[in-house]
Design a protein around this motif. Structure first.
Motif, PDB file in Angstrom:
ATOM      1  N   GLN A 180      -7.342 -25.516  -8.528  1.00 15.96           N
ATOM      2  CA  GLN A 180      -8.488 -24.716  -8.947  1.00 15.96           C
ATOM      3  C   GLN A 180      -9.459 -25.549  -9.781  1.00 15.96           C
ATOM      4  N   SER A 181      -8.936 -26.402 -10.659  1.00 16.84           N
ATOM      5  CA  SER A 181      -9.814 -27.255 -11.471  1.00 16.84           C
ATOM      6  C   SER A 181     -10.599 -28.216 -10.597  1.00 16.84           C
ATOM      7  N   VAL A 182      -9.940 -28.777  -9.605  1.00 15.36           N
ATOM      8  CA  VAL A 182     -10.631 -29.683  -8.689  1.00 15.36           C
ATOM      9  C   VAL A 182     -11.690 -28.921  -7.893  1.00 15.36           C
ATOM     10  N   GLY A 183     -11.396 -27.650  -7.533  1.00 14.73           N
ATOM     11  CA  GLY A 183     -12.393 -26.834  -6.848  1.00 14.73           C
ATOM     12  C   GLY A 183     -13.628 -26.613  -7.709  1.00 14.73           C
ATOM     13  N   MET A 184     -13.458 -26.422  -9.020  1.00 14.31           N
ATOM     14  CA  MET A 184     -14.603 -26.272  -9.926  1.00 14.31           C
ATOM     15  C   MET A 184     -15.410 -27.561  -9.994  1.00 14.31           C
ATOM     16  N   LEU A 185     -14.737 -28.701  -9.986  1.00 13.61           N
ATOM     17  CA  LEU A 185     -15.456 -29.980  -9.966  1.00 13.61           C
ATOM     18  C   LEU A 185     -16.253 -30.126  -8.676  1.00 13.61           C
ATOM     19  N   HIS A 186     -15.697 -29.619  -7.582  1.00 13.41           N
ATOM     20  CA  HIS A 186     -16.413 -29.662  -6.294  1.00 13.41           C
ATOM     21  C   HIS A 186     -17.675 -28.796  -6.356  1.00 13.41           C
ATOM     22  N   GLU A 187     -17.582 -27.626  -6.994  1.00 15.82           N
ATOM     23  CA  GLU A 187     -18.763 -26.761  -7.131  1.00 15.82           C
ATOM     24  C   GLU A 187     -19.847 -27.422  -7.962  1.00 15.82           C
ATOM     25  N   LEU A 188     -19.459 -28.304  -8.850  1.00 17.43           N
ATOM     26  CA  LEU A 188     -20.438 -29.030  -9.655  1.00 17.43           C
ATOM     27  C   LEU A 188     -21.057 -30.211  -8.916  1.00 17.43           C
ATOM     28  N   GLY A 189     -20.627 -30.446  -7.678  1.00 16.21           N
ATOM     29  CA  GLY A 189     -21.195 -31.532  -6.890  1.00 16.21           C
ATOM     30  C   GLY A 189     -20.611 -32.891  -7.191  1.00 16.21           C
ATOM     31  N   LEU A 190     -19.384 -32.938  -7.738  1.00 16.24           N
ATOM     32  CA  LEU A 190     -18.781 -34.209  -8.120  1.00 16.24           C
ATOM     33  C   LEU A 190     -17.952 -34.841  -6.998  1.00 16.24           C
ATOM     34  N   GLN A 191     -17.878 -34.200  -5.838  1.00 15.28           N
ATOM     35  CA  GLN A 191     -17.194 -34.724  -4.662  1.00 15.28           C
ATOM     36  C   GLN A 191     -15.763 -35.193  -4.979  1.00 15.28           C
ATOM     37  N   PRO A 192     -14.946 -34.328  -5.598  1.00 18.39           N
ATOM     38  CA  PRO A 192     -13.603 -34.781  -5.983  1.00 18.39           C
ATOM     39  C   PRO A 192     -12.628 -34.725  -4.821  1.00 18.39           C
ATOM     40  N   THR A 193     -11.622 -35.576  -4.896  1.00 17.55           N
ATOM     41  CA  THR A 193     -10.493 -35.543  -3.970  1.00 17.55           C
ATOM     42  C   THR A 193      -9.209 -35.541  -4.792  1.00 17.55           C
ATOM     43  N   LEU A 194      -8.216 -34.780  -4.339  1.00 19.14           N
ATOM     44  CA  LEU A 194      -6.953 -34.639  -5.054  1.00 19.14           C
ATOM     45  C   LEU A 194      -5.814 -35.131  -4.165  1.00 19.14           C
ATOM     46  N   THR A 195      -4.972 -35.981  -4.739  1.00 21.88           N
ATOM     47  CA  THR A 195      -3.835 -36.541  -4.006  1.00 21.88           C
ATOM     48  C   THR A 195      -2.572 -36.383  -4.845  1.00 21.88           C
ATOM     49  N   PHE A 196      -1.478 -35.937  -4.178  1.00 19.11           N
ATOM     50  CA  PHE A 196      -0.178 -35.818  -4.828  1.00 19.11           C
ATOM     51  C   PHE A 196       0.795 -36.816  -4.202  1.00 19.11           C
ATOM     52  N   TRP A 197       1.715 -37.321  -5.004  1.00 18.43           N
ATOM     53  CA  TRP A 197       2.814 -38.128  -4.488  1.00 18.43           C
ATOM     54  C   TRP A 197       3.963 -38.103  -5.490  1.00 18.43           C
ATOM     55  N   ARG A 198       5.115 -38.453  -5.002  1.00 23.09           N
ATOM     56  CA  ARG A 198       6.293 -38.471  -5.849  1.00 23.09           C
ATOM     57  C   ARG A 198       6.863 -39.891  -5.841  1.00 23.09           C
ATOM     58  N   ALA A 199       6.876 -40.492  -7.030  1.00 29.71           N
ATOM     59  CA  ALA A 199       7.372 -41.867  -7.136  1.00 29.71           C
ATOM     60  C   ALA A 199       8.842 -41.847  -7.540  1.00 29.71           C
ATOM     61  N   GLY A 200       9.637 -42.742  -6.989  1.00 27.57           N
ATOM     62  CA  GLY A 200      11.047 -42.827  -7.364  1.00 27.57           C
ATOM     63  C   GLY A 200      11.866 -41.751  -6.685  1.00 27.57           C
ATOM     64  N   THR A 201      12.802 -41.165  -7.435  1.00 27.06           N
ATOM     65  CA  THR A 201      13.703 -40.152  -6.887  1.00 27.06           C
ATOM     66  C   THR A 201      12.974 -38.832  -6.701  1.00 27.06           C
ATOM     67  N   SER A 202      13.597 -37.953  -5.927  1.00 28.38           N
ATOM     68  CA  SER A 202      12.986 -36.644  -5.651  1.00 28.38           C
ATOM     69  C   SER A 202      12.957 -35.754  -6.870  1.00 28.38           C
TER      70      SER A 202
END
Length: 323
Positions: A180-202
């Motif tokens: 939702q926070s990234v969506g608000m940044l998008h509405e402000l025209g900041l062209q954000p992208t969000l990426t998730f990953w898990r490092a190491g063990t699960s």
């Protein structure tokens, strides 16, 4: 003979009385004759005197009231003239104070505020641009304040071209709030992208990265110099770092890029360690430096609540523009 003498003596003694009585009668008769022509005895009438005195007092009161009203009108005119002058560049404060009752009118008092002497210092375009505060290097820090609570940001990266990057960790149950926070940044025209990953063990906490574009107030071109010592950039960055109280200074390998025919852009990086206030002072000093241009500024959380800051500065070496 004796009797005749006595009578004559008595008549001689009464003569002054007769003369006085005759004089009084003559005066009364004269006054009566004059009164028939000018009314002198009527003037001496006490009732008429009281009426005449009352009219004088009434006229005097009317005159005083008229003068008081005229004085108030003058005061109002003066106040109006002062109010009209408020449009002038010099501001004025008007205070109306009542005078003592015995004076019967109020007087305006005008108070002029003290005006400091203005000093105009001519600046060259380069000096004027250098004196303007540059804030793009704080873009990533500002963007992190828009993220939901519980999100841990471990790295802030800001570039002079207006791009930014945030890296951190967030629990799985907080991912919706992060989206939702990234969506608000998008509405402000900041062209954000969000990426998730898990490092190491699960079982480790998922990591995330947000990238976007927030614009920049950095100078478009670096300062140009005809020549500069090979270590000048390193020494300048180290001086600002030491002044801010940073420790563990290390320099990065400089890069050289052909900017235009006869001009080369030289970029130098430096990293150091300090607390938040020291890092902020270091960034402010580099952003305000007129000899070089700040090109990137990043912070990364390390042990003991400290930050590792990495900053890059550049300069253009070659032919200076003709003046």
């Amino acid at each position: 003979m004796a009797m005749i003498r006595i009578e004559l003596e008595n008549d001689r003694r009464r003569l002054p009385m007769y003369l006085a009585a005759a004089g009084v009668i003559a005066i009364v008769a004269a006054l009566y004759g004059i009164d028939r022509q000018v009314g002198l005895l009527h003037v001496l009438n006490f009732d008429a005197v009281r009426q005449y005195t009352g009219s004088i007092l009434q006229d005097s009161a009317s005159t005083v009231a008229a003068e008081a009203g005229h004085g108030n009108a003058e005061a109002g005119d003066r106040s109006a003239s002062v109010t009209q002058s408020a449009d002038a560049p010099l501001s004025m404060t008007v205070a109306i104070e009542s005078a003592p009752v015995s004076q019967g009118r109020s007087q305006p008092r005008v108070t002029r505020p003290a005006v400091a002497a203005a000093t105009v210092v001519a600046q060259s375009p380069a000096e004027s641009a250098a004196s303007t505060p540059v804030t793009w290097w704080q873009t990533a820090q500002r963007m992190s304040r828009r993220l939901p609570r519980g999100t841990t940001v471990t790295r802030h990266v800001s570039h002079a071209d207006g791009t930014f990057r945030l890296e951190g960790t967030s629990l799985s149950n907080q991912h919706d709030g992060l989206r939702q926070s990234v969506g608000m940044l998008h509405e402000l025209g900041l062209q954000p992208t969000l990426t998730f990953w898990r490092a190491g063990t699960s079982a480790s906490t998922p990591s995330f990265a947000i990238q976007g574009f927030a614009g920049s107030d950095a100078p478009r071109t670096p300062p140009q110099r005809a020549s500069m010592h090979v270590d000048a950039l390193v020494h300048l960055a180290q001086d600002h770092a030491r002044t801010a109280g940073l420790l563990r200074l290390s320099t990065l390998r400089p890069t050289h890029e052909t900017w235009s025919p006869g001009n080369t852009r030289v970029e130098q990086g430096l990293s150091a360690v300090g607390d938040r206030s020291q890092v902020a002072a270091f960034g402010m000093a580099l952003a305000s430096e007129s000899q070089v241009r700040l090109t990137s500024f990043s912070t990364e959380s390390i042990e003991g609540g400290l930050l590792r800051v990495t900053a890059s500065i550049d300069v253009l070496l070659g032919k200076e523009p003709s003046r």
